[in-house]
Write an enzyme that holds these catalytic residues in place. Structure first.
Site, mmCIF file in Angstrom:
data_model
loop_
_atom_site.group_PDB
_atom_site.id
_atom_site.type_symbol
_atom_site.label_atom_id
_atom_site.label_comp_id
_atom_site.label_asym_id
_atom_site.label_seq_id
_atom_site.Cartn_x
_atom_site.Cartn_y
_atom_site.Cartn_z
ATOM 1 N N GLY A 163 0.783 -1.226 0.000
ATOM 2 C CA GLY A 163 0.000 0.000 0.000
ATOM 3 C C GLY A 163 0.817 1.278 0.000
ATOM 4 N N LYS A 200 16.711 -0.110 -7.084
ATOM 5 C CA LYS A 200 16.927 1.009 -7.990
ATOM 6 C C LYS A 200 15.563 1.635 -8.282
ATOM 7 C CE LYS A 200 19.039 3.514 -11.224
ATOM 8 N NZ LYS A 200 20.035 4.554 -10.875
ATOM 9 N N GLU A 291 6.588 -8.127 -7.140
ATOM 10 C CA GLU A 291 6.041 -8.941 -6.059
ATOM 11 C C GLU A 291 4.910 -9.794 -6.589
ATOM 12 O OE1 GLU A 291 4.420 -6.429 -3.043
ATOM 13 O OE2 GLU A 291 3.058 -5.387 -4.400
ATOM 14 N N ASN A 293 1.020 -11.124 -5.497
ATOM 15 C CA ASN A 293 -0.128 -11.063 -4.611
ATOM 16 C C ASN A 293 -0.764 -12.443 -4.581
ATOM 17 O OD1 ASN A 293 -0.354 -8.179 -3.785
ATOM 18 N ND2 ASN A 293 -0.373 -7.907 -5.996
ATOM 19 N N ARG A 295 -3.468 -13.854 -3.837
ATOM 20 C CA ARG A 295 -4.927 -13.749 -3.669
ATOM 21 C C ARG A 295 -5.518 -13.262 -4.972
ATOM 22 N NH1 ARG A 295 -5.348 -8.267 -3.661
ATOM 23 N NH2 ARG A 295 -3.605 -7.105 -2.774
ATOM 24 N N ARG A 341 -12.429 2.208 -10.306
ATOM 25 C CA ARG A 341 -12.846 2.061 -8.915
ATOM 26 C C ARG A 341 -13.485 3.379 -8.461
ATOM 27 N NH1 ARG A 341 -7.878 -1.011 -5.804
ATOM 28 N NH2 ARG A 341 -6.989 -2.122 -7.582
#
Length: 455
Positions: A163, A200, A291, A293, A295, A341
């Site tokens: 976040g 970086k 990364e 996630n 889910r 959203r």
């Protein structure tokens, strides 16, 4: 197949999972806080109250959530996204109490939840990483040495972060100590873990992610990529698929590698590999892994619209032991999809949250659009009280068209027809972005919103 499933989440997430349960003939049970006890979506549904409005005493309390599943005789639990959805302890306790957790095994979740082990695993699987430290930095001196070797600017990030919290930039050697210390302090306050690592800082990049799915038997597929470059403070605002930035060769190679990497680590269920498209070298650029996630994502809807595959149903079937219904050769991605959203926030006042009562809530007429062109996921209605305790998402508007221009046109028409009174929303901001020449041309990156604020 399961007979009863606990939905350990709220809002449009809970509605989305319940819709899949209804289609499969599964009885959904809503686990709610006191603040959501009388939410419209719980009407005529079975409800278990977890605790007070405060998330730490309800939606984030692992033991209460598992107890709710056991006491309501649910044999499965869907964590949704957010809250406890990436918590290995929840998955472990579910297994100990005979409740099937709809997500990857706890050890895989723990592996990918730590930024350093996740990167090492993905490097071993053949994905390209962002240059930086090989793990958490032990001291200011360590941070200084790695930053000097990597080259400026650099970004310090929380090992347990998310976040946008626990992140600080150093643009020169003189800024390293303060950036490192500030990142540590924020990480400790936000996550109870002050470990930070260094990357970086690749400015002017594009945020691209790949939707993957793996069943219990190692069968892995991808549903293409999504572009999430339109974001504010690392929070996504508009998502689309396919990404306007990728050529076919880079798209095919990265998506295939992402699915293979997920299978290699023993992943099960729906997951998302996140990449930064580094255009520094010119040409098609390089997609660098950031990364995973572990889910389902908020923006999974655009992948569903293009593929015709219901990812929540696939999650439930996979958790019940069924093999994937499709192979990669069966997956056909059609047209272009967008998601906006819509939050109860005032974009003209620094995106200040705006809880309160919806005195009017009127959705656009889906029948006025071509078949399959408009989808709206929401949990609110006229009279709904937007609580101050949680994320202020009111709905997700998803459009699909033959190409990007058509999907954008459908989205502008849908947002123009959506009526919300009683609280300010982000609709004006979304319309400004969608109508801007910068968004149409692709002249933007993760650092700025195209078309907002208005000139």
């Amino acid at each position: 197949m399961f007979h009863r499933l606990l939905i350990a989440n709220r809002g449009e997430i809970a509605v989305r999972v319940a819709r899949a349960c209804d289609r499969l003939g599964i009885a959904p049970v809503f686990a709610v806080s006191e603040a959501d006890r009388d939410a419209p979506y719980t009407r005529d549904r079975e409800v278990v109250v977890l605790g007070p409005a405060r998330a730490a005493q309800s939606y984030l309390d692992v033991e209460r959530v598992v107890q709710a599943a056991v006491q309501s005789r649910c044999s499965a639990l869907h964590p949704g996204w957010g809250f406890l959805s990436e918590n290995p302890l929840l998955a472990t306790l579910c297994a100990q109490h005979g409740v099937t957790f709809l997500g990857p095994p706890p050890h895989v979740m723990a592996l990918m939840g730590g930024k350093t082990p996740a990167k090492r695993a993905m490097r071993a699987a053949g994905l390209t990483l962002i240059p930086g430290s090989d793990g958490p930095l032990a001291s200011v001196e360590d941070a200084q040495a790695v930053a000097d070797a990597t080259g400026y600017p650099v970004l310090f990030k929380a090992e347990s972060g998310g976040g946008g919290r626990g992140m600080r930039v150093a643009r020169s050697s003189a800024e390293v100590e303060a950036a490192f210390t500030d990142a540590q302090n924020e990480a400790r306050a936000a996550f109870g873990d002050d470990r930070v690592y260094l990357e970086k800082l690749l400015e002017g990049g594009r945020h691209v992610e790949v939707q993957v799915f793996v069943d219990r038997y190692g069968n892995a597929i991808h549903l293409g990529e999504r572009d999430c470059t339109v974001q504010r403070n690392h929070q996504k605002l508009i998502e689309e698929s396919p990404s306007p930035w990728l050529d076919d060769a880079l798209r095919a190679e990265t998506c295939a590698r992402a699915a293979a990497a997920a299978a290699r680590i023993g992943y099960v269920g729906a997951g998302t590999m996140e990449f930064l498209l580094d255009l520094g070298g010119g040409g098609a650029g390089v997609l660098r892994f950031m990364e995973m996630n572990t889910r389902l994502q908020v923006e999974h809807t655009v992948s569903e619209q293009r593929s015709g595959i219901d990812l929540v149903i696939a999650q439930i079937e996979t958790a019940a032991g069924r093999a994937l219904r499709v192979t990669q050769q069966d997956v056909t991605l059609r047209g272009h999809a967008l998601e906006c959203r819509i939050n109860a926030e005032d974009p003209a006042a620094g995106f200040r949250p705006a809880p309160g009562k919806l005195t009017r809530w009127q959705l656009p007429d889906v029948g006025a659009f071509p078949s399959g062109a408009l989808r709206i996921d929401t949990h609110v209605e006229t009279g709904y009280e937007v609580p101050p305790h949680y994320d202020s998402l009111l709905c997700k508007v998803i459009t699909h068209g033959a190409d990007r221009a058509e999907a954008i046109a459908h989205m502008i028409a849908a947002l123009s027809a959506l009526r919300c009174e009683g609280v300010p929303t982000t609709i004006p901001m979304h319309l400004a972005i969608l109508r801007s020449s910068a968004f149409a041309s692709g002249d933007y990156d993760t650092r700025r919103l195209p078309g907002w604020p208005p000139a």
